[in-house]
Design a protein around this motif. Structure first.
Motif, PDB file in Angstrom:
ATOM      1  N   ASN A 192       0.802  -1.220   0.000  1.00  0.00           N
ATOM      2  CA  ASN A 192       0.000   0.000   0.000  1.00  0.00           C
ATOM      3  C   ASN A 192       0.836   1.271   0.000  1.00  0.00           C
ATOM      4  OD1 ASN A 192      -2.484  -1.413   0.103  1.00  0.00           O
ATOM      5  ND2 ASN A 192      -2.142  -1.798   2.274  1.00  0.00           N
ATOM      6  N   ASN A 193       2.128   1.164   0.299  1.00  0.00           N
ATOM      7  CA  ASN A 193       2.997   2.337   0.273  1.00  0.00           C
ATOM      8  C   ASN A 193       4.424   1.894  -0.026  1.00  0.00           C
ATOM      9  OD1 ASN A 193       4.210   1.530   2.836  1.00  0.00           O
ATOM     10  ND2 ASN A 193       2.305   2.236   3.785  1.00  0.00           N
ATOM     11  N   ALA A 194       5.378   2.804   0.142  1.00  0.00           N
ATOM     12  CA  ALA A 194       6.756   2.524  -0.263  1.00  0.00           C
ATOM     13  C   ALA A 194       7.589   1.864   0.819  1.00  0.00           C
ATOM     14  CB  ALA A 194       7.437   3.834  -0.694  1.00  0.00           C
ATOM     15  N   SER A 195       6.990   1.484   1.933  1.00  0.00           N
ATOM     16  CA  SER A 195       7.775   0.951   3.041  1.00  0.00           C
ATOM     17  C   SER A 195       8.111  -0.524   2.849  1.00  0.00           C
ATOM     18  CB  SER A 195       7.019   1.133   4.364  1.00  0.00           C
ATOM     19  OG  SER A 195       5.872   0.308   4.391  1.00  0.00           O
ATOM     20  N   VAL A 196       9.262  -0.909   3.398  1.00  0.00           N
ATOM     21  CA  VAL A 196       9.708  -2.301   3.412  1.00  0.00           C
ATOM     22  C   VAL A 196      10.132  -2.628   4.837  1.00  0.00           C
ATOM     23  CG1 VAL A 196      11.396  -3.967   2.569  1.00  0.00           C
ATOM     24  CG2 VAL A 196      10.463  -2.261   1.013  1.00  0.00           C
ATOM     25  N   THR A 197       9.606  -3.699   5.378  1.00  0.00           N
ATOM     26  CA  THR A 197       9.956  -4.115   6.736  1.00  0.00           C
ATOM     27  C   THR A 197      10.994  -5.227   6.665  1.00  0.00           C
ATOM     28  OG1 THR A 197       7.754  -3.564   7.549  1.00  0.00           O
ATOM     29  CG2 THR A 197       9.078  -5.026   8.924  1.00  0.00           C
ATOM     30  N   ILE A 198      12.101  -5.058   7.403  1.00  0.00           N
ATOM     31  CA  ILE A 198      13.163  -6.062   7.446  1.00  0.00           C
ATOM     32  C   ILE A 198      13.222  -6.620   8.863  1.00  0.00           C
ATOM     33  CG2 ILE A 198      15.623  -6.498   7.138  1.00  0.00           C
ATOM     34  CD1 ILE A 198      15.705  -4.198   5.170  1.00  0.00           C
ATOM     35  N   ASN A 199      12.986  -7.921   8.980  1.00  0.00           N
ATOM     36  CA  ASN A 199      13.015  -8.580  10.280  1.00  0.00           C
ATOM     37  C   ASN A 199      14.209  -9.520  10.354  1.00  0.00           C
ATOM     38  OD1 ASN A 199      10.570  -7.490  11.328  1.00  0.00           O
ATOM     39  ND2 ASN A 199       9.415  -8.871  10.012  1.00  0.00           N
ATOM     40  N   ALA A 200      15.004  -9.365  11.410  1.00  0.00           N
ATOM     41  CA  ALA A 200      16.095 -10.305  11.659  1.00  0.00           C
ATOM     42  C   ALA A 200      15.516 -11.540  12.350  1.00  0.00           C
ATOM     43  CB  ALA A 200      17.168  -9.662  12.539  1.00  0.00           C
ATOM     44  N   LYS A 201      15.935 -12.698  11.907  1.00  0.00           N
ATOM     45  CA  LYS A 201      15.422 -13.948  12.460  1.00  0.00           C
ATOM     46  C   LYS A 201      15.833 -14.111  13.919  1.00  0.00           C
ATOM     47  CE  LYS A 201      15.388 -18.933  11.525  1.00  0.00           C
ATOM     48  NZ  LYS A 201      15.589 -19.341  12.919  1.00  0.00           N
ATOM     49  N   LYS A 202      14.905 -14.558  14.745  1.00  0.00           N
ATOM     50  CA  LYS A 202      15.228 -14.886  16.126  1.00  0.00           C
ATOM     51  C   LYS A 202      15.727 -16.319  16.187  1.00  0.00           C
ATOM     52  CE  LYS A 202      11.833 -11.716  18.142  1.00  0.00           C
ATOM     53  NZ  LYS A 202      10.632 -11.594  19.010  1.00  0.00           N
ATOM     54  N   ALA A 203      16.719 -16.549  17.031  1.00  0.00           N
ATOM     55  CA  ALA A 203      17.325 -17.876  17.116  1.00  0.00           C
ATOM     56  C   ALA A 203      16.316 -18.890  17.643  1.00  0.00           C
ATOM     57  CB  ALA A 203      18.545 -17.827  18.028  1.00  0.00           C
ATOM     58  N   ASP A 204      16.248 -20.041  16.981  1.00  0.00           N
ATOM     59  CA  ASP A 204      15.434 -21.141  17.488  1.00  0.00           C
ATOM     60  C   ASP A 204      16.173 -21.834  18.634  1.00  0.00           C
ATOM     61  OD1 ASP A 204      13.309 -20.791  15.749  1.00  0.00           O
ATOM     62  OD2 ASP A 204      14.284 -21.946  14.157  1.00  0.00           O
ATOM     63  N   TYR A 205      15.418 -22.427  19.563  1.00  0.00           N
ATOM     64  CA  TYR A 205      16.054 -23.013  20.746  1.00  0.00           C
ATOM     65  C   TYR A 205      15.155 -24.069  21.385  1.00  0.00           C
ATOM     66  CZ  TYR A 205      12.774 -20.062  23.281  1.00  0.00           C
ATOM     67  OH  TYR A 205      11.617 -19.491  23.741  1.00  0.00           O
ATOM     68  N   TYR A 206      15.783 -24.899  22.187  1.00  0.00           N
ATOM     69  CA  TYR A 206      15.079 -25.829  23.082  1.00  0.00           C
ATOM     70  C   TYR A 206      15.860 -25.859  24.385  1.00  0.00           C
ATOM     71  CZ  TYR A 206      13.247 -30.030  25.257  1.00  0.00           C
ATOM     72  OH  TYR A 206      12.680 -30.898  26.146  1.00  0.00           O
ATOM     73  N   THR A 207      15.158 -25.680  25.519  1.00  0.00           N
ATOM     74  CA  THR A 207      15.809 -25.698  26.828  1.00  0.00           C
ATOM     75  C   THR A 207      14.958 -26.486  27.817  1.00  0.00           C
ATOM     76  OG1 THR A 207      16.886 -23.561  26.506  1.00  0.00           O
ATOM     77  CG2 THR A 207      16.654 -24.317  28.764  1.00  0.00           C
ATOM     78  N   SER A 208      15.590 -27.453  28.463  1.00  0.00           N
ATOM     79  CA  SER A 208      14.988 -28.166  29.594  1.00  0.00           C
ATOM     80  C   SER A 208      15.867 -27.859  30.804  1.00  0.00           C
ATOM     81  CB  SER A 208      14.935 -29.673  29.318  1.00  0.00           C
ATOM     82  OG  SER A 208      14.506 -30.370  30.467  1.00  0.00           O
ATOM     83  N   TYR A 209      15.324 -27.102  31.773  1.00  0.00           N
ATOM     84  CA  TYR A 209      16.152 -26.645  32.879  1.00  0.00           C
ATOM     85  C   TYR A 209      15.728 -27.225  34.228  1.00  0.00           C
ATOM     86  CZ  TYR A 209      12.246 -23.345  33.010  1.00  0.00           C
ATOM     87  OH  TYR A 209      10.994 -22.793  33.024  1.00  0.00           O
ATOM     88  N   GLY A 210      14.817 -28.194  34.222  1.00  0.00           N
ATOM     89  CA  GLY A 210      14.427 -28.853  35.468  1.00  0.00           C
ATOM     90  C   GLY A 210      15.126 -30.191  35.586  1.00  0.00           C
ATOM     91  N   ALA A 211      15.346 -30.672  36.832  1.00  0.00           N
ATOM     92  CA  ALA A 211      15.996 -31.964  37.050  1.00  0.00           C
ATOM     93  C   ALA A 211      15.059 -33.082  36.613  1.00  0.00           C
ATOM     94  CB  ALA A 211      16.373 -32.133  38.510  1.00  0.00           C
ATOM     95  N   SER A 212      15.573 -33.977  35.795  1.00  0.00           N
ATOM     96  CA  SER A 212      14.769 -35.093  35.311  1.00  0.00           C
ATOM     97  C   SER A 212      14.763 -36.216  36.349  1.00  0.00           C
ATOM     98  CB  SER A 212      15.344 -35.608  33.996  1.00  0.00           C
ATOM     99  OG  SER A 212      16.595 -36.242  34.234  1.00  0.00           O
ATOM    100  N   THR A 213      13.963 -37.223  36.102  1.00  0.00           N
ATOM    101  CA  THR A 213      14.053 -38.436  36.908  1.00  0.00           C
ATOM    102  C   THR A 213      15.336 -39.178  36.534  1.00  0.00           C
ATOM    103  OG1 THR A 213      12.772 -39.630  35.250  1.00  0.00           O
ATOM    104  CG2 THR A 213      11.553 -38.658  37.088  1.00  0.00           C
ATOM    105  N   ALA A 214      15.826 -40.015  37.465  1.00  0.00           N
ATOM    106  CA  ALA A 214      17.078 -40.739  37.227  1.00  0.00           C
ATOM    107  C   ALA A 214      16.827 -41.944  36.333  1.00  0.00           C
ATOM    108  CB  ALA A 214      17.691 -41.165  38.538  1.00  0.00           C
ATOM    109  N   GLU A 215      17.727 -42.153  35.393  1.00  0.00           N
ATOM    110  CA  GLU A 215      17.675 -43.330  34.536  1.00  0.00           C
ATOM    111  C   GLU A 215      19.033 -43.999  34.518  1.00  0.00           C
ATOM    112  OE1 GLU A 215      16.109 -42.795  30.660  1.00  0.00           O
ATOM    113  OE2 GLU A 215      14.297 -41.748  31.315  1.00  0.00           O
TER     114      GLU A 215
END
Length: 341
Positions: A192-215
């Motif tokens: 609709n106008n002359a603007s262009v939006t540039i988005n930098a990608k956010k890093a993908d991640y996985y975090t498990s920070y709780g103590a698991s059961t013992a195996e």
């Protein structure tokens, strides 16, 4: 007709100029400078000089003024304004390909011939490098390179200059370079106008920070235990596969990642040995930490593993596994995989 720097005079009648004279004298901009026209003031100081309906207005009478004809644009016999009367910044556009020959010190723009035509023009700069049949590039033209999609204006005073934006007078038009989406960058034009939006990608991640059961872990490679409650993630997920290996999914092929793993390990049975506890992350060489199996009973050994790796260009999954030379129980206190941008 009133002349400049003279006392204004009102003109009551003018002889008509025939069409051929208009065309020959006034539309030719080089001749129109020799002509002028008078414009009459509608201002009248006295009310009796501006009767109702006359179109005259109150004000100081300014008489007639001189206006050079080369300041006006006149239509020709076809009702069109001739190109000679248009401002010189009205540009033509030529499509073709620009070739820069730095060895011979010149640039050549070869025009793309119109459909059905074999008449191809070649514009060469600087002047000293032109040969028979090659033309000087016009300065009021936009040269559109259809190979690179870059646009150029020709500036003759820079015909011997060569740098990032000037190629022997062919000067890159600011803003003609296109923005393209690539890994880590998303470009969204607003239709609709002359603007262009540039988005930098956010890093993908996985975090498990709780103590698991013992195996229990032994010499047969198996999964690292995971806490399923204290988890934060983007699109990356971690599951225990059917072969008891920890599998991460939704990774980006060819991207770089880092893995951080923290374990609490205790011997199943005490021994006098110091064993290797091995962790494998994808294709990264096996990471080993040593653990003293002599006790005392119930004492946990904290082991930390860290690595950076490139995921395979077509891989969207990653397998992590653990093995120990003697049986141990393992709790995972932190497990993180995150994308490096």
């Amino acid at each position: 007709m009133a002349q400049p720097n003279l006392i204004p005079k009102r003109i009551s009648a003018l002889p008509k100029m025939i069409d051929d004279e208009v065309t020959a004298e006034l539309i030719d901009q080089t001749k129109s400078a020799d002509w002028a026209m008078a414009i009459d003031s509608l201002r009248r100081s006295n009310s009796e000089d501006r009767p109702e309906g006359s179109g005259l207005v109150e004000g100081t009478d300014e008489g007639s003024f001189y206006v050079p004809m080369n300041r006006l644009a006149l239509r020709d016999l076809n009702g069109l304004i001739p190109a000679s009367m248009l401002p010189t910044h009205i540009d033509d556009m030529i499509f073709g390909t620009l070739a820069v020959d730095s060895t011979n010190g010149k640039a050549s723009f070869t025009e793309t011939a119109p459909s059905g035509s074999t008449n191809i023009h070649v514009y060469v700069s600087p002047t000293a490098k032109r040969t028979t049949g090659e033309l000087e590039p016009p300065e009021n033209t936009v040269f559109c390179d259809t190979t690179t999609n870059l646009q150029y204006r020709y500036i003759k005073s820079q015909e011997n200059t060569i740098n990032d934006t000037v190629k022997y007078g062919f000067t890159e038009v600011p803003g003609s370079r296109a923005l393209t989406t690539t890994y880590g960058i998303e470009i969204t034009p607003d239709q609709n106008n002359a603007s262009v939006t540039i988005n930098a990608k956010k890093a993908d991640y996985y975090t498990s920070y709780g103590a698991s059961t013992a195996e229990t872990v032994n010499s047969t490679a198996s999964n690292i235990p995971l806490d399923s409650v204290s988890v934060e993630n983007s699109v990356i997920t971690a599951t225990i596969a059917s072969n008891r290996l920890t599998k991460l999914t939704n990774l980006t092929g060819g991207a770089r990642y880092a893995m951080n793993l923290q374990l609490e390990c205790t011997p199943v049975a005490l021994s006098a040995n110091v064993i290797d506890v091995s962790v494998t992350c994808g294709t990264v060489p096996v990471m080993k930490q040593q653990m003293d199996m002599s006790g005392p009973t119930g004492t946990a050994t904290v082991l930390n593993y860290f690595c950076e790796f490139k995921n395979g260009d077509s891989n969207t999954e990653l397998t992590v596994k653990i093995a120990a030379e003697e049986a141990i129980t393992v709790k995972t206190t932190r497990f993180t995989v995150f994308e490096l941008l």
